[in-house]
Design a protein around this motif. Sequence first.
Motif, mmCIF file in Angstrom:
data_model
loop_
_atom_site.group_PDB
_atom_site.id
_atom_site.type_symbol
_atom_site.label_atom_id
_atom_site.label_comp_id
_atom_site.label_asym_id
_atom_site.label_seq_id
_atom_site.Cartn_x
_atom_site.Cartn_y
_atom_site.Cartn_z
ATOM 1 N N GLN A 285 16.403 -0.940 -10.053
ATOM 2 C CA GLN A 285 16.945 0.560 -10.564
ATOM 3 C C GLN A 285 15.442 1.393 -10.726
ATOM 4 O O GLN A 285 15.566 2.612 -10.554
ATOM 5 N N LYS A 286 14.404 0.709 -11.040
ATOM 6 C CA LYS A 286 13.336 1.796 -11.033
ATOM 7 C C LYS A 286 12.995 2.123 -9.543
ATOM 8 O O LYS A 286 12.481 3.460 -9.561
ATOM 9 N N ALA A 287 13.264 1.372 -8.788
ATOM 10 C CA ALA A 287 13.026 1.680 -7.439
ATOM 11 C C ALA A 287 13.988 2.961 -6.979
ATOM 12 O O ALA A 287 13.625 3.874 -6.221
ATOM 13 N N ARG A 288 15.046 3.027 -7.517
ATOM 14 C CA ARG A 288 16.024 4.042 -7.235
ATOM 15 C C ARG A 288 15.459 5.428 -7.786
ATOM 16 O O ARG A 288 15.622 6.509 -7.281
ATOM 17 N N ASP A 289 14.669 5.376 -8.923
ATOM 18 C CA ASP A 289 14.224 6.460 -9.460
ATOM 19 C C ASP A 289 12.939 7.125 -8.788
ATOM 20 O O ASP A 289 12.374 8.301 -9.102
ATOM 21 N N ALA A 290 12.341 6.201 -7.709
ATOM 22 C CA ALA A 290 10.872 6.620 -7.180
ATOM 23 C C ALA A 290 11.239 7.673 -6.045
ATOM 24 O O ALA A 290 12.253 7.574 -5.174
ATOM 25 N N ASP A 291 10.429 8.578 -5.544
ATOM 26 C CA ASP A 291 10.489 9.331 -4.461
ATOM 27 C C ASP A 291 9.309 9.072 -3.614
ATOM 28 O O ASP A 291 9.353 9.608 -2.505
ATOM 29 N N VAL A 292 8.346 8.584 -4.096
ATOM 30 C CA VAL A 292 7.134 8.054 -3.317
ATOM 31 C C VAL A 292 6.925 6.657 -3.368
ATOM 32 O O VAL A 292 6.681 6.168 -4.341
ATOM 33 N N PHE A 293 6.810 6.163 -2.014
ATOM 34 C CA PHE A 293 6.692 4.829 -1.924
ATOM 35 C C PHE A 293 5.428 4.190 -1.091
ATOM 36 O O PHE A 293 4.893 5.070 -0.248
ATOM 37 N N GLY A 294 4.799 3.160 -1.496
ATOM 38 C CA GLY A 294 3.947 2.509 -0.921
ATOM 39 C C GLY A 294 4.127 1.429 -0.266
ATOM 40 O O GLY A 294 4.576 0.596 -0.929
ATOM 41 N N ILE A 295 3.786 1.181 1.011
ATOM 42 C CA ILE A 295 4.215 0.059 1.594
ATOM 43 C C ILE A 295 3.110 -0.895 1.952
ATOM 44 O O ILE A 295 2.015 -0.435 2.614
ATOM 45 N N LEU A 296 3.156 -2.079 1.236
ATOM 46 C CA LEU A 296 1.942 -3.058 0.899
ATOM 47 C C LEU A 296 1.789 -3.837 2.103
ATOM 48 O O LEU A 296 2.800 -4.713 2.152
ATOM 49 N N VAL A 297 0.999 -3.930 2.889
ATOM 50 C CA VAL A 297 0.695 -5.029 3.856
ATOM 51 C C VAL A 297 0.331 -6.147 3.462
ATOM 52 O O VAL A 297 -0.845 -6.273 3.074
ATOM 53 N N GLY A 298 1.045 -7.236 2.986
ATOM 54 C CA GLY A 298 0.676 -8.427 2.368
ATOM 55 C C GLY A 298 0.474 -9.558 3.618
ATOM 56 O O GLY A 298 0.010 -10.816 3.074
ATOM 57 N N THR A 299 0.603 -9.236 4.491
ATOM 58 C CA THR A 299 0.378 -10.323 5.498
ATOM 59 C C THR A 299 0.117 -9.636 6.664
ATOM 60 O O THR A 299 0.645 -8.670 7.323
ATOM 61 N N LEU A 300 -0.814 -10.396 7.862
ATOM 62 C CA LEU A 300 -0.968 -10.181 9.272
ATOM 63 C C LEU A 300 -0.965 -11.007 10.146
ATOM 64 O O LEU A 300 -0.965 -11.155 11.367
ATOM 65 N N GLY A 301 -0.048 -12.317 9.567
ATOM 66 C CA GLY A 301 0.074 -13.347 10.394
ATOM 67 C C GLY A 301 1.398 -13.900 10.584
ATOM 68 O O GLY A 301 1.638 -14.648 11.552
#
Length: 505
Positions: A285-301
Amino acid sequence: MTEHTAFSSSGEDIIASTIDVAPDGPSYVRSEEDFLDYYDIERTVLEIQKGDYRRIALQFPDELLHDSMPIFRSLKRHLGEGKELYVLADTSYGSCCVDEVAAQHVDADAMVHYGHACMSQTSRLPVIYVFGKKEIDTDDCTAKLLAALKESSTQRQGIMLRFDVAYAHRADKIMSRLRNALEPTTRLLYTPSPTISSPTDQTEKSSQNISNGATPKEETLNSQTENEPDFNTVLYIGGESLTLTNLLMTHSSCEVYSYDPVSKTTRLESTRVNKLLMRRYATVQKARDADVFGILVGTLGVASYLPLISHLRSVLTKAHKKSYTISVGKLNPAKLANFLEIECFVLVACPENSVIEAKEFLRPIVTPYELDIALQSEPTWTGEYILDFKKILESEPKSLPEGENEEEPEDLDQPVFSLVTGKYRHAKRYGTQATAEHDQKESSSAIVLRNQDNAVTVMPDSAAGQFLQNRTFRGLETRIGEDAPSVLEQGRSGIARGYRDDHQS
């Protein structure tokens, strides 16, 4: 006596600080043979020779670093000349993931991963897994799991057996005893943990297993969604861990019993599922209220992480959300607090590191599956929870037939109701020409100060520019020519660990 202020520190505390790590490893080792057996030295040597690997990276978690040098010497002695071994004492992301990035720094052509592993499919290098062989009382484990099953009145459709990888060496023995004690009509499903993974032949092996006809022991749970109706009970052998937490969330419709080999206790874990999913639903529900998102790269493998990042960018663009892609390594609140304009983060990581519930973070962190739910116009959640990259990509909605994909023009001024605040809000929509024109006509946030000369510029569709424009602190003032010239003073000398002021008497 050296003076320190809040704005100046020698850094000596950081350099001399110690980190408390609970050592792990064999508790029953009485001889070198026990040590070699615990860490599968003979099997590791055979796999390296079989693959003709020349440069091998040995990845250890922090709790097994104290055994890294004895293992290194043992492998070196058995392999002989012509093999180069490298110890990876730190990981780029989680220690359960294979750190292919660090291995490429030494140009390794194979890896040996020690300790607990999330078993995510790798994308570049072949991996030899060494889980260790922790002690477990198989008689006590079998007896207590059977007693817990008898106390339940649930009708068994099938039972799935899952292990912490450190106890998988006793899986066959426990499987045999459970199968002899259960009713003949009860299906017992178990997938052995692979001890070697090669990204090149993964598809070939899967096709061969299907064509040749796998045994009931080997056929289970390569696809949890397809086999979900085949079982309604899960038995997990291992301690409290992220593996158990994710197992509860992805099998919320099943009864989950756990047995802890250390404390020798059994308990019903399914009672925690509702609270876990309720907390995740609140985060959605908190994500529904967001307009700006950050895609966190937590893996490269992990395989398929790049297609998943492209998928996330696509769905955010279609929903008129702004997105930034960020690679920050291991997460901590201080790192993410630097991106104040971002209202919600989406973490792309292995299943065991995807769910972040730490309250210290300033912004909510959701999984890719939770983002898909949050972006729905009318979100519906049946309780199903997906952490596998491939399943998320496969669940991407197909394009509609011609004539059915026409959408009505979107009203930019239409308010959106927030379940978090209980109020209506006006969502900021990015990525369309209509939005840019609307911002320039109706809002001054598209015009921002460009430099100290009071020059302005138009920055439509810029979340960072709007945040900079709206914040109260704009930096130090420039007062060139307005103040008296500064007086030159002697600075400090020395190294960072112990500066000294030359002008002090």
